[in-house]
Design an enzyme around this catalytic site. Structure first.
Site, PDB file in Angstrom:
ATOM      1  CG  HIS A 153      -2.054  -0.832   1.250  1.00 48.95           C
ATOM      2  ND1 HIS A 153      -1.964  -2.200   1.225  1.00 48.95           N
ATOM      3  CD2 HIS A 153      -3.385  -0.537   1.308  1.00 48.95           C
ATOM      4  CE1 HIS A 153      -3.193  -2.710   1.260  1.00 48.95           C
ATOM      5  NE2 HIS A 153      -4.060  -1.726   1.309  1.00 48.95           N
ATOM      6  CG  ASN A 185       4.441  -4.257   2.638  1.00 45.94           C
ATOM      7  OD1 ASN A 185       4.065  -3.107   2.818  1.00 45.94           O
ATOM      8  ND2 ASN A 185       3.594  -5.275   2.572  1.00 45.94           N
TER       9      ASN A 185
END
Length: 244
Positions: free
Chosen positions: A116, A146
């Site tokens: 994201h 991440n």
């Protein structure tokens, strides 16, 4: 350094501005209601997309966002704490098929997450949470990066916004060097670097986190706003002159 660049449907499309409407439908996500100035290049195939809690400048060339803009506040982040993560990724049908990533592009790529740019943990409502899983808000990101390094940067940004005197503007995006790696049949570009710009109007201060998109990357000292502009060629805060 040379410049670098660069059934659910009803629920998810409700309240969204159309691609043709562009950022005029969501100026609240930009400082002084002014979107960043990007290099003029038809090759990037740029499209402006508005969502409930963020805005995306999408590149049909890379099939990823060029950048994603948010406006964070203490109230929003308190609301976000109660939202359940959905994990239902989807391809945004507002983008032409030839310019968007598809779910299949991310399959079979061990070591890469769908990372994201506007974090799920920032989303204040169930609909905003669902929208954050659009692939237009995602880049191929090294898994450990991440889940650990980048997650710590996101957490630090929320922590700052929680104690700031007012709204904080955040712009996040990928950076690609000249040796482009791709995944999937759609040839989605894998970033070389990631950045997160934070601007606090109450103090007129801006800084940016800049990390390599690798599992071994570790957070370093933030770089200045001017340095981020120099590295990317994007003027993120037109008309604003943050204190150095």
């Amino acid at each position: 350094m040379k410049k670098l660049f660069l059934s659910m449907a009803l629920c998810l499309t409700s309240g969204l501005a159309s691609a043709s409407g562009g950022f005029s439908q969501c100026p609240q996500f930009f400082a002084q209601s002014t979107a960043p100035k990007t290099p003029a290049s038809a090759e990037l195939k740029l499209r402006e997309l508005c969502y409930d809690a963020f805005a995306v400048m999408h590149s049909g060339r890379s099939r990823t966002p060029l950048y994603v803009a948010e406006r964070l506040s203490r109230a929003q982040l308190i609301d976000a704490q109660d939202e359940e993560r959905t994990n239902r990724f989807f391809s945004d049908a507002r983008l032409p098929r030839a310019e968007r990533a598809e779910l299949d592009d991310y399959k079979g790529n061990e070591g890469l997450d769908r990372g994201h740019m506007s974090p799920a943990a920032d989303q204040p409502t169930a609909q905003a949470m669902a929208q954050s899983f659009t692939l237009a808000n995602v880049v191929p990101q090294s898994s450990q990066n991440n889940r650990k390094t980048w997650a710590s940067i996101e957490k630090a940004t929320r922590k700052y916004a929680m104690r700031a005197a007012g709204d904080v503007y955040v712009i996040t995006g990928p950076v690609f060097d000249g040796n482009i790696r791709t995944i999937g049949n759609g040839r989605v570009w894998v970033p070389t670097y990631l950045y997160k710009l934070v601007y606090d109007p109450s103090t007129n201060r801006a800084w940016a986190h800049w990390i390599e998109n690798t599992d071994s990357a570790r957070p370093g000292k933030p770089i200045s706003y001017g340095e981020l502009v120099k590295r990317t060629g994007i003027e993120f805060l037109p008309g604003v002159h943050p204190a150095s």
